[in-house]
Design a protein around this motif. Structure first.
Motif, PDB file in Angstrom:
ATOM      1  N   ASN A   1       7.144  15.317  -0.031  1.00  0.00           N
ATOM      2  CA  ASN A   1       5.983  15.972   0.582  1.00  0.00           C
ATOM      3  C   ASN A   1       6.339  17.338   1.177  1.00  0.00           C
ATOM      4  O   ASN A   1       5.551  17.927   1.898  1.00  0.00           O
ATOM      5  N   TYR A   2       7.560  17.827   0.851  1.00  0.00           N
ATOM      6  CA  TYR A   2       8.022  19.143   1.291  1.00  0.00           C
ATOM      7  C   TYR A   2       8.015  19.258   2.821  1.00  0.00           C
ATOM      8  O   TYR A   2       7.523  20.231   3.384  1.00  0.00           O
TER       9      TYR A   2
ATOM     10  N   LEU B   1       3.054   3.397  10.028  1.00  0.00           N
ATOM     11  CA  LEU B   1       2.324   2.284  10.629  1.00  0.00           C
ATOM     12  C   LEU B   1       3.102   0.984  10.490  1.00  0.00           C
ATOM     13  O   LEU B   1       3.151   0.162  11.426  1.00  0.00           O
ATOM     14  N   LEU B   2       3.742   0.807   9.327  1.00  0.00           N
ATOM     15  CA  LEU B   2       4.544  -0.388   9.106  1.00  0.00           C
ATOM     16  C   LEU B   2       5.709  -0.458  10.081  1.00  0.00           C
ATOM     17  O   LEU B   2       5.994  -1.509  10.673  1.00  0.00           O
ATOM     18  N   GLU B   3       6.376   0.669  10.278  1.00  0.00           N
ATOM     19  CA  GLU B   3       7.521   0.682  11.187  1.00  0.00           C
ATOM     20  C   GLU B   3       7.089   0.490  12.636  1.00  0.00           C
ATOM     21  O   GLU B   3       7.813  -0.117  13.440  1.00  0.00           O
ATOM     22  N   ALA B   4       5.916   1.012  12.994  1.00  0.00           N
ATOM     23  CA  ALA B   4       5.442   0.886  14.375  1.00  0.00           C
ATOM     24  C   ALA B   4       5.007  -0.535  14.702  1.00  0.00           C
ATOM     25  O   ALA B   4       5.265  -1.036  15.800  1.00  0.00           O
TER      26      ALA B   4
ATOM     27  N   LEU C   1      -0.353   9.807   2.248  1.00  0.00           N
ATOM     28  CA  LEU C   1      -0.810   8.445   2.542  1.00  0.00           C
ATOM     29  C   LEU C   1       0.370   7.492   2.664  1.00  0.00           C
ATOM     30  O   LEU C   1       0.376   6.598   3.526  1.00  0.00           O
ATOM     31  N   ALA C   2       1.387   7.692   1.824  1.00  0.00           N
ATOM     32  CA  ALA C   2       2.577   6.843   1.911  1.00  0.00           C
ATOM     33  C   ALA C   2       3.266   7.004   3.264  1.00  0.00           C
ATOM     34  O   ALA C   2       3.708   6.019   3.878  1.00  0.00           O
ATOM     35  N   ILE C   3       3.368   8.233   3.750  1.00  0.00           N
ATOM     36  CA  ILE C   3       3.973   8.466   5.058  1.00  0.00           C
ATOM     37  C   ILE C   3       3.175   7.761   6.153  1.00  0.00           C
ATOM     38  O   ILE C   3       3.743   7.131   7.063  1.00  0.00           O
TER      39      ILE C   3
ATOM     40  N   ASP D   1       0.830  -1.208   0.000  1.00  0.00           N
ATOM     41  CA  ASP D   1       0.000   0.000   0.000  1.00  0.00           C
ATOM     42  C   ASP D   1       0.865   1.259   0.000  1.00  0.00           C
ATOM     43  O   ASP D   1       0.541   2.252  -0.678  1.00  0.00           O
ATOM     44  N   ALA D   2       1.960   1.229   0.753  1.00  0.00           N
ATOM     45  CA  ALA D   2       2.858   2.389   0.788  1.00  0.00           C
ATOM     46  C   ALA D   2       3.505   2.622  -0.579  1.00  0.00           C
ATOM     47  O   ALA D   2       3.599   3.767  -1.048  1.00  0.00           O
ATOM     48  N   LEU D   3       3.935   1.535  -1.235  1.00  0.00           N
ATOM     49  CA  LEU D   3       4.539   1.680  -2.563  1.00  0.00           C
ATOM     50  C   LEU D   3       3.527   2.195  -3.568  1.00  0.00           C
ATOM     51  O   LEU D   3       3.849   3.025  -4.434  1.00  0.00           O
ATOM     52  N   SER D   4       2.285   1.712  -3.489  1.00  0.00           N
ATOM     53  CA  SER D   4       1.242   2.187  -4.401  1.00  0.00           C
ATOM     54  C   SER D   4       0.984   3.676  -4.197  1.00  0.00           C
ATOM     55  O   SER D   4       0.798   4.424  -5.164  1.00  0.00           O
TER      56      SER D   4
END
Length: 326
Positions: free
Chosen positions: A85-86, A60-63, A53-55, A41-44
């Protein structure tokens, strides 16, 4: 008396249960999502340029899977997502964290590169990209951070695939930092702070060589040392300037005393303004100029070839003779 106490107790528990039933929203616990699905989902989201959304997915993945098989890659992707994302502060913090936790990782050079690139883009505002604004007069803090990150990348990983681009950006940053030093030195010259001006010029000559600001630095050194009475150092600076930059036009950097004409016209007439530092040609402008020259040369060659075909090569020998005589 006892039935009254029992009744009061029953009423109290009823009120408490009612309040708990009508209380605030209950915390909704999201169901466990597999690690593979979170990473996909993050890659998409990254591919769709949906960096917010990627962030969220990467965090969430890292947590949830701090020691999973995608945890290290997710940390790298998170740096990139912050950068796009600046969010420069978050990007630098994520890069520093990855470098600290994984100093021997195969892709740690990518973290250094993104860290330098984040500071590089932070140093250039939206207007500076499209308007001819001289950024060398601004605070060079971000430029220094970017230069340091790229320098670390080149020193530790000279064979990295990001090294060539980092080297080009370092040259631009080097020119920018050198010109900033000259602006500061020119300011000191106008305030008659000769020692400070000479030190700034010497720093450029010793540490920022092969930049367009070097002749200005030598001229400032010669002028400042003359004002300080250090004629040997002043003559040395002039000799180096004349030998290496014979076409350089020497102008005074100090603020001259007002003449009678200047005083009568409030400085509008009767004097020459102090010299302004030379502005380095940005890398992008040089590349565009080189591209135009190559395009013009190719077009000229194409015209010659067309003329040669139309004349069956009759005039080719004459053109070659003319080119040889030139």
């Amino acid at each position: 008396m006892r039935p009254l106490k029992v009744f009061a107790t029953v009423v109290l528990f009823s009120l408490l249960s009612a309040c708990s039933g009508l209380g605030g929203d209950k915390e909704v616990v999201a169901p466990d999502v597999p690690e593979q699905q979170l990473y996909d989902d993050a890659l998409s989201a990254l591919q769709a340029d949906n960096y917010s959304l990627a962030i969220e997915k990467l965090q969430l993945l890292e947590a949830r899977y701090p020691f999973g098989r995608y945890s290290e890659q997710a940390q790298l992707e998170l740096i990139y997502a912050y950068f796009r994302n600046y969010e420069p502060e978050s990007a630098r913090a994520a890069a520093d964290r990855f470098i600290r936790l994984h100093p021997n990782h195969d892709n740690v050079d990518y973290a250094y590169y993104l860290k330098g690139l984040t500071a590089f883009e932070e140093d250039r505002s939206f207007f500076e990209k499209y308007l001819p604004i001289d950024v060398s007069q601004r605070d060079p803090g971000a430029a220094l951070d970017s230069f340091e990150s790229f320098s670390t990348l080149l020193n530790r990983y000279p064979q990295s695939e990001y090294a060539p681009d980092a080297q080009k950006r370092m040259q631009y940053l080097k020119n920018r930092l050198a010109t900033h030093e000259i602006h500061v030195a020119a300011y000191y010259m106008k305030r008659e702070a000769w020692v400070a001006a000479a030190n700034r010029g010497r720093y450029v000559v010793e540490n920022l060589q092969e930049t367009p600001a070097v002749p200005d630095a030598l001229a400032i050194m010669a002028e400042a040392y003359t004002e300080l009475g250090m004629h040997d150092l002043a003559n040395n600076a002039r000799e180096v300037l004349t030998l290496n930059y014979p076409d350089y036009r020497v102008r005074p950097f100090k603020k001259e005393r007002a003449t009678l004409t200047q005083a009568a016209t409030f400085g509008l007439l009767g004097g020459e303004e102090p010299a302004e530092p030379a502005r380095p040609i940005p890398l992008a402008d040089r590349q565009r100029a080189e591209a135009r020259e190559r395009a013009a040369a190719d077009e000229q060659q194409e015209e010659r070839s067309l003329f040669s075909r139309m004349t069956f090569g009759v005039f080719d020998d004459e053109e070659q003779d003319e080119d040889s005589t030139r």
